[in-house]
Design an enzyme around this catalytic site. Structure first.
Site, mmCIF file in Angstrom:
data_model
loop_
_atom_site.group_PDB
_atom_site.id
_atom_site.type_symbol
_atom_site.label_atom_id
_atom_site.label_comp_id
_atom_site.label_asym_id
_atom_site.label_seq_id
_atom_site.Cartn_x
_atom_site.Cartn_y
_atom_site.Cartn_z
ATOM 1 N N LYS A 7 15.359 57.215 17.813
ATOM 2 C CA LYS A 7 15.354 56.190 18.846
ATOM 3 C C LYS A 7 15.694 56.852 20.174
ATOM 4 C CE LYS A 7 17.360 53.073 21.687
ATOM 5 N NZ LYS A 7 18.502 53.159 22.615
ATOM 6 N N GLY A 10 15.490 54.417 27.032
ATOM 7 C CA GLY A 10 14.511 54.440 28.107
ATOM 8 C C GLY A 10 14.886 55.352 29.248
ATOM 9 N N GLY A 45 14.837 49.930 29.543
ATOM 10 C CA GLY A 45 15.555 48.887 30.282
ATOM 11 C C GLY A 45 15.526 49.004 31.787
ATOM 12 N N ASP A 172 17.461 49.679 19.509
ATOM 13 C CA ASP A 172 18.323 50.165 18.425
ATOM 14 C C ASP A 172 18.087 49.344 17.157
ATOM 15 O OD1 ASP A 172 19.923 52.213 19.818
ATOM 16 O OD2 ASP A 172 20.663 50.514 20.989
ATOM 17 N N LYS A 228 24.002 48.152 18.614
ATOM 18 C CA LYS A 228 23.757 49.517 18.148
ATOM 19 C C LYS A 228 24.435 49.769 16.805
ATOM 20 C CE LYS A 228 24.093 52.465 21.410
ATOM 21 N NZ LYS A 228 22.675 52.509 21.709
#
Length: 297
Positions: A7, A10, A45, A172, A228
């Protein structure tokens, strides 16, 4: 071979230098023998925030969670599924990595339901709008087909409902879901901080299930970090061996985590099966105190 899910926050994909570090690390992974199947999930984000501002749409968040009405979703989808995803996929392919861009809407690999109302820290009940939570009925066939063909799926964190409604999904959460769904050996969460920090500000090297619950129960973790941790918890409970949170600005750290090692500064989260043999190590590493959250990855 069991896949690896990575993951990417951004913030790692906005600046050319950070993007280059990520791409170079993934290119190294792709060149290793035997080849480890890799799935990438990403957020975006800050670029969404910028696009909302440009469109004259107010940004609304509660406890770090984005409230997503129809107008906001109309910005989220093209930014995540278009701008950010395509930039990353193009950079990977230019580096010789066979990457394929997707969203959770493709082949319903991110089949989701609408998120329940959120109870905020100040006691309010907030409808998050078109925010989705992945469900077990999501279809993993496309991802498995791509992996079997030697491709790296790059999945933007957008979900789809049974009725075709698109959803904004926490990256997440989607990564944890896909790691569990695909039987991944490890979930690597890369952001701009090296893991979870303890009371003294140092990175906690190991967190076991009871540590996750303690962080949530005592208020150490805010809503953004709770999402998360819950994603990690979901993946671990469903067979993922471990989760490693690393600083994605450090290419060597990503490479090490992908290879099954532990970078010098990182946090490893383990499931119940490993807790008994690692509990003493976790307690010693945290100094007996409750860890505190790092910045969002």
């Amino acid at each position: 071979m069991r896949p690896l899910v990575i993951k990417l926050g951004g913030e790692l994909l906005e600046e050319p230098a950070r993007l280059r570090t990520i791409v170079e690390a993934i290119a190294v992974m792709a060149s290793r023998t035997p080849v480890v199947p890799v799935i990438i999930v990403h957020g975006g984000g800050r670029e969404i925030d910028a696009a909302l501002k440009a469109a004259g749409i107010e940004k609304r968040q509660v406890d770090g969670l984005r409230v997503t009405d129809a107008a906001t979703l109309d910005v989220v989808v093209p930014v995540l599924g278009g701008t950010v995803n395509t930039r990353l996929v193009a950079a990977l392919n230019t580096a010789g990595v066979a990457a394929v861009g997707l969203t959770g809407a493709d082949a319903r690999c991110g089949l989701s339901r609408r998120a329940a109302p959120h109870t905020s820290a100040d006691g309010r009940t907030v409808d998050l709008g078109r925010v989705g939570v992945p469900i077990d009925q999501s279809d993993a066939r496309l991802l498995n087909t791509l992996l079997a063909g030697g491709f790296i799926p790059v999945v933007a964190s957008i979900g789809i409902g049974e009725d075709g409604q698109l959803y904004n999904v926490n990256a997440d959460t989607l990564a944890g879901h896909l790691a569990a769904r695909l039987g991944a050996r490890r979930l690597v969460i890369a952001g701009t901080t090296p893991g979870v920090r303890g009371d003294d500000g140092a990175t906690v090297p190991l967190v076991e299930p009871s540590g996750i619950e303690r962080m949530v129960a005592n208020g150490t973790a805010t809503a953004g970090m709770i999402a998360k941790l819950r994603a990690c918890e979901h993946a671990l409970a469903r067979g993922v061996d471990d989760v490693v949170i690393v600083d994605g600005q450090d290419g060597a750290a990503i490479e090490a985590a992908a290879a099954g090692d532990l970078p010098g500064k990182s946090t490893r989260l383990v499931g119940t099966a490993l807790e008994s043999r690692s509990g003493a190590e976790a307690t010693a590493a945290s100094g007996g105190g409750a860890p505190r959250e790092s910045n969002k990855c």
